[in-house]
Design an enzyme around this catalytic site. Structure first.
Site, short mmCIF file in Angstrom:
data_model
loop_
_atom_site.label_atom_id
_atom_site.label_comp_id
_atom_site.label_asym_id
_atom_site.label_seq_id
_atom_site.Cartn_x
_atom_site.Cartn_y
_atom_site.Cartn_z
N ASP A 280 -17.68 6.79 -1.47
CA ASP A 280 -16.41 6.73 -0.73
C ASP A 280 -16.21 8.10 -0.08
O ASP A 280 -16.90 9.07 -0.42
CB ASP A 280 -15.26 6.40 -1.72
N HIS B 294 -7.43 0.61 -6.53
CA HIS B 294 -7.69 -0.17 -5.32
C HIS B 294 -8.37 -1.48 -5.74
O HIS B 294 -9.53 -1.74 -5.41
CB HIS B 294 -8.56 0.62 -4.35
N ARG C 283 -13.46 -8.65 1.90
CA ARG C 283 -12.06 -8.39 1.55
C ARG C 283 -11.22 -9.65 1.80
O ARG C 283 -10.39 -10.04 0.98
CB ARG C 283 -11.52 -7.23 2.42
N ARG D 258 0.88 -1.18 0.00
CA ARG D 258 0.00 0.00 0.00
C ARG D 258 0.90 1.22 0.00
O ARG D 258 1.73 1.40 0.90
CB ARG D 258 -0.91 0.02 1.23
N GLN E 87 -10.11 -3.97 -3.26
CA GLN E 87 -11.43 -3.51 -2.80
C GLN E 87 -12.49 -3.88 -3.83
O GLN E 87 -13.58 -4.36 -3.47
CB GLN E 87 -11.39 -1.99 -2.60
N CYS F 179 -16.75 1.55 0.66
CA CYS F 179 -15.53 0.77 0.93
C CYS F 179 -14.99 1.01 2.33
O CYS F 179 -14.17 0.22 2.79
CB CYS F 179 -14.48 1.10 -0.12
N1 CP Z 1 -11.29 0.09 2.30
C1 CP Z 1 -10.02 0.06 2.75
O1 CP Z 1 -9.07 -0.13 2.00
O2 CP Z 1 -9.91 0.21 4.10
P1 CP Z 1 -8.54 0.48 4.88
O3 CP Z 1 -7.99 1.81 4.39
O4 CP Z 1 -8.91 0.51 6.33
O5 CP Z 1 -7.58 -0.62 4.56
#
Ligand code: CP
Length: 307
Positions: free
Chosen positions: A222, A140, A291, A113, A143, A263
């Site tokens: 989001d 992403h 997830r 990430r 997700q 998300c």
């Molecule tokens: N939706 C998502 O990626 O959540 P986090 O940022 O908590 O990992």
């Protein structure tokens, strides 16, 4: 550097990666979601990672991604190795290339990430094990896998569904457009000027949230101010995006069977009302759980080449 495309087979072949979702074919995506449903029904059915380690590099905060990957790798019999960038030599100038070469000697896969997509591409270009994008500025895809799995559960199919995303045309919207198109889902993105998604994967772009919601099977939103956005622009973002709140009126414009998705993390009262976030029509908490199931199927596919 151009990352290698998804190719499965003996370990002598180049590693398969999952950077944007475009590495998957429609058939492979459908198979992955089928497998995710099997793994949801039997969380310990696969032990594909016994004796193996998966590195999880976090250069940004996370709740869902970290927890779902850590627990998912554990359920697959493996060891999740969380690496925070500030604790790695990366923070003192070691290159992404050298990091990829070293991690590849120890682990079965690398999740990352980070901000810039170039970092993930460079990691993938130099790693000899699969690299998974756990969120970048532009994508992403993990997700979106969970989102599609949630829709499969809610409707029993994906082909022909309409998903209307309202709000900031960001990385989540882009990944939904890419993977939704592969699954036969019509993805509409309603966003104001300045926040619109670039044309991608046949997504229908509009600035009218009601038009996007009309006849949709799912409404999705989001946060308006993401972790990559500066505090200086937060107020301007909230003003521009206020007409795109996911509330009961917007849900009423969609099909009576439509579900609400997010998300997370959510800011109730901003991009979504509390009533929708915790209401009867949300599938948001299923999304958060999914997830883990979707990523386990992805890990199986990438590490073992299991269809
Ligand atoms: N939706 C998502 O990626 O959540 P986090 O940022 O908590 O990992």
């Amino acid at each position: 550097m151009t990352p290698r495309l998804l190719r499965l087979g003996p370990t002598t072949r180049p590693a398969a990666h999952f950077l944007t979702g475009e590495e998957l074919s429609a058939d492979r995506l459908a198979g992955l979601l089928d497998r995710a449903l099997e793994l949801k029904a039997g969380p310990l059915a696969s032990r594909v990672l016994v004796g193996r380690t998966v590195a999880l590099m976090f250069e940004r905060p996370s709740t869902r991604t970290r927890v779902s990957f850590e627990t998912g790798v554990h359920e697959l019999g493996g060891h999740p190795l969380v690496l925070r960038s500030g604790e790695m030599q990366l923070s003192r100038g070691e290159s992404i290339r050298d990091t990829a070469l070293v991690l590849s000697r120890h682990v079965a896969a690398i999740g990352i990430r980070t901000g810039p997509d170039e970092v993930v591409r460079e990691l993938a270009a130099n790693a000899t094990v699969p690299v998974i994008n756990m969120l970048t500025a532009a994508h992403h895809p993990c997700q979106a896998l969970a989102d599609l799995l949630t829709l499969r559960e809610a409707f029993g199919r994906l082909d022909g569904l309409v998903l209307a995303y309202v709000g900031d045309g960001n990385n989540v919207a882009r990944s939904l457009a890419i993977l939704g198109a592969l699954a036969g889902v019509e993805v509409r993105v309603a966003a104001p000027d300045g926040y619109q998604l670039d044309p991608v994967a046949g997504a229908v772009l509009t600035d009218d949230p009601l038009a996007a919601a009309r006849g949709a099977d799912a409404l999705y939103t989001d946060v308006w101010v993401s972790m990559s956005d500066s505090d200086d622009e937060a107020d301007a973002r909230r003003r521009a995006l206020a007409p795109y709140r996911l509330d009961q009126a917007l849900l009423d414009a969609a099909k009576p069977s439509a579900v609400a998705l997010h998300c997370l993390p959510a800011h109730p009262g901003e991009e979504i009302t509390e009533a929708v976030l915790y209401g009867d029509r949300q599938r948001i908490w299923d999304q958060a759980e999914n997830r883990r199931h979707a990523q386990k199927a992805l890990l199986e596919l990438l590490v073992a080449g299991t269809d």
